[in-house]
Structures are given as structure tokens and as C-alpha cells.
Write a protein that holds these residues in place. Structure first.
Motif, PDB file in Angstrom:
ATOM      1  N   ILE A  43     -16.122  -8.455  26.592  1.00 25.39           N
ATOM      2  CA  ILE A  43     -16.082  -7.013  26.357  1.00 25.39           C
ATOM      3  C   ILE A  43     -16.802  -6.273  27.479  1.00 25.39           C
ATOM      4  CG2 ILE A  43     -16.857  -5.147  24.834  1.00 25.39           C
ATOM      5  CD1 ILE A  43     -16.392  -7.150  22.480  1.00 25.39           C
ATOM      6  N   GLY A  44     -17.977  -6.742  27.824  1.00 28.11           N
ATOM      7  CA  GLY A  44     -18.726  -6.114  28.912  1.00 28.11           C
ATOM      8  C   GLY A  44     -17.960  -6.114  30.215  1.00 28.11           C
ATOM      9  N   MET A  45     -17.358  -7.244  30.552  1.00 26.87           N
ATOM     10  CA  MET A  45     -16.595  -7.336  31.793  1.00 26.87           C
ATOM     11  C   MET A  45     -15.341  -6.449  31.734  1.00 26.87           C
ATOM     12  SD  MET A  45     -18.299  -9.291  33.824  1.00 26.87           S
ATOM     13  CE  MET A  45     -19.823  -8.774  33.053  1.00 26.87           C
ATOM     14  N   GLU A  46     -14.677  -6.439  30.594  1.00 23.65           N
ATOM     15  CA  GLU A  46     -13.474  -5.612  30.413  1.00 23.65           C
ATOM     16  C   GLU A  46     -13.779  -4.133  30.635  1.00 23.65           C
ATOM     17  OE1 GLU A  46      -9.512  -4.568  29.343  1.00 23.65           O
ATOM     18  OE2 GLU A  46     -10.336  -6.559  29.733  1.00 23.65           O
ATOM     19  N   LEU A  47     -14.961  -3.727  30.240  1.00 21.82           N
ATOM     20  CA  LEU A  47     -15.342  -2.316  30.334  1.00 21.82           C
ATOM     21  C   LEU A  47     -16.082  -1.978  31.620  1.00 21.82           C
ATOM     22  CD1 LEU A  47     -16.285  -1.764  26.618  1.00 21.82           C
ATOM     23  CD2 LEU A  47     -14.205  -1.069  27.804  1.00 21.82           C
ATOM     24  N   GLY A  48     -16.192  -2.946  32.519  1.00 20.64           N
ATOM     25  CA  GLY A  48     -16.707  -2.671  33.846  1.00 20.64           C
ATOM     26  C   GLY A  48     -18.208  -2.777  34.037  1.00 20.64           C
ATOM     27  N   PHE A  49     -18.897  -3.407  33.102  1.00 17.66           N
ATOM     28  CA  PHE A  49     -20.331  -3.627  33.294  1.00 17.66           C
ATOM     29  C   PHE A  49     -20.521  -4.821  34.210  1.00 17.66           C
ATOM     30  CE2 PHE A  49     -20.093  -1.196  29.407  1.00 17.66           C
ATOM     31  CZ  PHE A  49     -21.111  -0.262  29.585  1.00 17.66           C
ATOM     32  N   LYS A  50     -21.543  -4.762  35.062  1.00 17.48           N
ATOM     33  CA  LYS A  50     -21.694  -5.798  36.085  1.00 17.48           C
ATOM     34  C   LYS A  50     -22.176  -7.130  35.536  1.00 17.48           C
ATOM     35  CE  LYS A  50     -26.299  -4.551  37.638  1.00 17.48           C
ATOM     36  NZ  LYS A  50     -27.158  -4.303  38.771  1.00 17.48           N
ATOM     37  N   ASP A  51     -22.864  -7.110  34.395  1.00 12.59           N
ATOM     38  CA  ASP A  51     -23.317  -8.363  33.785  1.00 12.59           C
ATOM     39  C   ASP A  51     -23.672  -8.112  32.319  1.00 12.59           C
ATOM     40  OD1 ASP A  51     -26.009  -7.319  33.719  1.00 12.59           O
ATOM     41  OD2 ASP A  51     -26.254  -7.975  35.798  1.00 12.59           O
ATOM     42  N   ASP A  52     -23.948  -9.187  31.613  1.00 10.73           N
ATOM     43  CA  ASP A  52     -24.240  -9.104  30.180  1.00 10.73           C
ATOM     44  C   ASP A  52     -25.502  -8.295  29.894  1.00 10.73           C
ATOM     45  OD1 ASP A  52     -22.045 -10.736  29.938  1.00 10.73           O
ATOM     46  OD2 ASP A  52     -23.176 -12.517  29.352  1.00 10.73           O
ATOM     47  N   ALA A  53     -26.506  -8.462  30.744  1.00 13.54           N
ATOM     48  CA  ALA A  53     -27.770  -7.762  30.516  1.00 13.54           C
ATOM     49  C   ALA A  53     -27.589  -6.253  30.624  1.00 13.54           C
ATOM     50  CB  ALA A  53     -28.819  -8.241  31.514  1.00 13.54           C
ATOM     51  N   THR A  54     -26.835  -5.808  31.607  1.00 12.52           N
ATOM     52  CA  THR A  54     -26.589  -4.371  31.769  1.00 12.52           C
ATOM     53  C   THR A  54     -25.800  -3.834  30.586  1.00 12.52           C
ATOM     54  OG1 THR A  54     -26.613  -4.587  34.173  1.00 12.52           O
ATOM     55  CG2 THR A  54     -25.580  -2.614  33.267  1.00 12.52           C
ATOM     56  N   PHE A  55     -24.771  -4.569  30.176  1.00 15.65           N
ATOM     57  CA  PHE A  55     -23.981  -4.144  29.019  1.00 15.65           C
ATOM     58  C   PHE A  55     -24.855  -4.050  27.774  1.00 15.65           C
ATOM     59  CE2 PHE A  55     -21.212  -5.657  25.401  1.00 15.65           C
ATOM     60  CZ  PHE A  55     -20.680  -4.404  25.130  1.00 15.65           C
ATOM     61  N   SER A  56     -25.618  -5.078  27.505  1.00 10.27           N
ATOM     62  CA  SER A  56     -26.468  -5.084  26.310  1.00 10.27           C
ATOM     63  C   SER A  56     -27.506  -3.961  26.358  1.00 10.27           C
ATOM     64  CB  SER A  56     -27.169  -6.432  26.152  1.00 10.27           C
ATOM     65  OG  SER A  56     -26.225  -7.423  25.852  1.00 10.27           O
ATOM     66  N   TYR A  57     -28.103  -3.748  27.519  1.00  8.01           N
ATOM     67  CA  TYR A  57     -29.109  -2.698  27.669  1.00  8.01           C
ATOM     68  C   TYR A  57     -28.496  -1.325  27.411  1.00  8.01           C
ATOM     69  CZ  TYR A  57     -32.414   0.467  29.880  1.00  8.01           C
ATOM     70  OH  TYR A  57     -33.280   1.503  30.127  1.00  8.01           O
ATOM     71  N   ARG A  58     -27.377  -1.035  28.056  1.00  5.61           N
ATOM     72  CA  ARG A  58     -26.722   0.272  27.880  1.00  5.61           C
ATOM     73  C   ARG A  58     -26.239   0.461  26.449  1.00  5.61           C
ATOM     74  NH1 ARG A  58     -28.337   3.632  31.801  1.00  5.61           N
ATOM     75  NH2 ARG A  58     -28.078   2.657  33.810  1.00  5.61           N
ATOM     76  N   PHE A  59     -25.695  -0.605  25.859  1.00  6.21           N
ATOM     77  CA  PHE A  59     -25.212  -0.526  24.481  1.00  6.21           C
ATOM     78  C   PHE A  59     -26.365  -0.192  23.545  1.00  6.21           C
ATOM     79  CE2 PHE A  59     -23.819  -1.927  20.349  1.00  6.21           C
ATOM     80  CZ  PHE A  59     -22.464  -1.604  20.328  1.00  6.21           C
ATOM     81  N   LYS A  60     -27.468  -0.896  23.718  1.00  5.51           N
ATOM     82  CA  LYS A  60     -28.623  -0.681  22.849  1.00  5.51           C
ATOM     83  C   LYS A  60     -29.217   0.712  23.048  1.00  5.51           C
ATOM     84  CE  LYS A  60     -32.628  -2.875  20.913  1.00  5.51           C
ATOM     85  NZ  LYS A  60     -33.427  -4.072  20.819  1.00  5.51           N
ATOM     86  N   MET A  61     -29.224   1.203  24.275  1.00  2.00           N
ATOM     87  CA  MET A  61     -29.747   2.546  24.536  1.00  2.00           C
ATOM     88  C   MET A  61     -28.915   3.618  23.829  1.00  2.00           C
ATOM     89  SD  MET A  61     -32.495   2.297  26.316  1.00  2.00           S
ATOM     90  CE  MET A  61     -32.717   3.959  26.885  1.00  2.00           C
TER      91      MET A  61
END
Length: 82
Positions: A43-61
Motif C-alpha cells: 500500500i505504501g509503495m502503491e501510494l508513492g511513499f519512499k519506504d514503510d517507515a515514512t508511510f507509517s509515520y505519515r499515516f499515524k500523524m
């Protein structure tokens, strides 16, 4: 100019272009987490996040919960609706 565009965008939309785009991506992530079997990484890669940590951080924020916890709560909610 760039500054003028940013001011107009924020005036009419209520947020910056970056935050608006991020909001759209997180909204789509929530949909994927609720209805797909895609992994959180996919999901993170599909939506253009550079890695899992960035996706998780932005999602949680934006949602105050992690993608994994969000998915678990969505599954629980769907099961109780049946």
C-alpha cells in the motif's frame, strides 16, 4: 509566482498543496487497508511513499493510529457488522 499560487491554494482549499496531496494519499491508504489484502508495504509503495517507515509515520500523524492497528480495527468493525 510560486508564492502567489501557494497563497491562493491555501485560501481556497484551506491547506497547502503538499498537505492536500498527503491527505488524499492517506484517505486512499485507509480504503486499501479496509478492503484489500495488500500488505502495508504494498500500500505504501502503491501510494508513492519512499519506504514503510515514512508511510507509517505519515499515516499515524494523520489518523493517530498505525496502519496495522487501523486495519485490525477495520476488520473487527466489519465482523461486528455481519
Amino acid at each position: 509566482s510560486r508564492a502567489y499560487y501557494l497563497r491562493l491554494f491555501k485560501q481556497y482549499v484551506g491547506t497547502t498543496p503538499h498537505n492536500y496531496q498527503l491527505s488524499l494519499r492517506i484517505t486512499k491508504a485507509r480504503e486499501y487497508l479496509e478492503i484489500s489484502n495488500m500488505s502495508i508495504h504494498e500500500i505504501g509503495m502503491e501510494l508513492g511513499f519512499k519506504d514503510d517507515a515514512t508511510f507509517s509515520y505519515r499515516f499515524k500523524m494523520m489518523t493517530n493510529t498505525s496502519p496495522l492497528k487501523y486495519r485490525q480495527e477495520a476488520i473487527t468493525h466489519q465482523q461486528t457488522q455481519k
